[in-house]
Enzyme design. Structure first.
Site, short mmCIF file in Angstrom:
data_model
loop_
_atom_site.label_atom_id
_atom_site.label_comp_id
_atom_site.label_asym_id
_atom_site.label_seq_id
_atom_site.Cartn_x
_atom_site.Cartn_y
_atom_site.Cartn_z
N HIS A 17 -5.86 37.56 75.94
CA HIS A 17 -6.55 36.58 75.08
C HIS A 17 -7.63 35.84 75.87
CE1 HIS A 17 -2.47 36.24 72.83
NE2 HIS A 17 -3.31 36.83 72.00
N LYS A 41 6.65 33.01 60.38
CA LYS A 41 6.89 33.57 61.71
C LYS A 41 7.34 32.46 62.64
CE LYS A 41 3.92 36.69 64.17
NZ LYS A 41 2.55 37.23 64.23
N ARG A 90 -7.57 46.42 71.38
CA ARG A 90 -6.90 47.00 72.52
C ARG A 90 -6.93 48.53 72.49
NH1 ARG A 90 -1.66 43.43 71.50
NH2 ARG A 90 -2.35 44.10 69.45
N SER A 127 1.57 39.28 73.22
CA SER A 127 2.47 38.14 73.44
C SER A 127 3.92 38.58 73.22
CB SER A 127 2.14 37.01 72.48
OG SER A 127 0.83 36.56 72.69
O1 PNS Z 1 -2.31 36.89 67.03
P1 PNS Z 1 -2.13 37.52 65.67
O2 PNS Z 1 -0.80 37.11 65.08
O3 PNS Z 1 -2.33 39.01 65.69
O4 PNS Z 1 -3.31 36.91 64.74
C1 PNS Z 1 -3.42 37.23 63.37
C2 PNS Z 1 -4.26 36.17 62.65
C3 PNS Z 1 -3.65 34.79 62.86
C4 PNS Z 1 -5.67 36.17 63.23
C5 PNS Z 1 -4.32 36.51 61.13
O5 PNS Z 1 -3.04 36.69 60.66
C6 PNS Z 1 -5.02 35.43 60.34
O6 PNS Z 1 -6.24 35.36 60.31
N1 PNS Z 1 -4.21 34.54 59.68
C7 PNS Z 1 -4.72 33.41 58.93
C8 PNS Z 1 -4.46 33.59 57.43
C9 PNS Z 1 -5.53 34.48 56.81
O7 PNS Z 1 -6.71 34.17 56.81
N2 PNS Z 1 -5.07 35.63 56.29
C10 PNS Z 1 -5.94 36.63 55.69
C11 PNS Z 1 -6.47 37.57 56.73
S1 PNS Z 1 -7.55 38.77 56.02
#
Ligand code: PNS
Length: 160
Positions: A17, A41, A90, A127
């Protein structure tokens, strides 16, 4: 001012990150790190702990701001006038879901997503894996900043 956001769960922040945030901070005037709250979560670290860790390990970057948000990423962007999301890729396996999110976010609000290829040293890093390896006493000192290692060590129950 050119602004971008690096969103994620950051439970906890890893060197992978941090590499993406540092690279985004070179490209943009202001980079927001958005700790997105997902109540479904349950994390190892509280949102406040994640923010404190990220603030500490990005303290040397004068143009990085760290905030949490409960809601859609596009709303976070709209409220702060952020036109771009920066994400690390990645491997090809990341691409399918990341593409869906990028297209959804663009369709919802016009926000663009820019993908940065992850440093190969961190291409296997997540993570979740860091937590699993650390929980069983494995060495993750090369994968997270020292402060995060300390936090992981004190948070995880001793096993074995
Ligand atoms: O670190 P992660 O868990 O892979 O991150 C995923 C994250 C938080 C970037 C994604 O789930 C997100 O943008 N969540 C916010 C809610 C949202 O906007 N959802 C629609 C995504 S198209």
């Amino acid at each position: 001012m050119r602004r971008a956001v690096c969103p994620g769960s950051f439970d906890p922040i890893t060197n992978g990150h941090l590499d993406i945030i540092a690279r985004a901070a070179k490209l943009y005037d202001e980079v927001y790190v958005a700790v997105m709250i997902n109540q479904a979560k349950k994390g190892l670290f509280t949102v406040e702990e994640r923010i404190d860790l990220i603030r500490s390990v990005t303290a040397d970057y004068g143009n990085v701001r760290v905030e949490s948000f409960h809601g859609l990423l596009v709303d976070f962007c709209k409220q702060r006038d952020i036109p771009a999301i920066v994400k690390g890729l990645r491997a090809v396996s990341d691409f399918d879901y990341e593409l869906q999110m990028a297209q959804m976010n663009n369709g919802l609000s016009g926000v663009e997503t820019l993908f940065v290829p992850t440093n190969p040293a961190y291409s296997f890093l997540s993570s979740s894996l860091v937590k699993e390896v650390a929980a069983w006493g494995g060495d993750v000192s090369h994968l997270v900043p020292p402060l995060v290692l300390e936090a992981l060590t004190s948070k995880l129950p001793k096993r074995g």
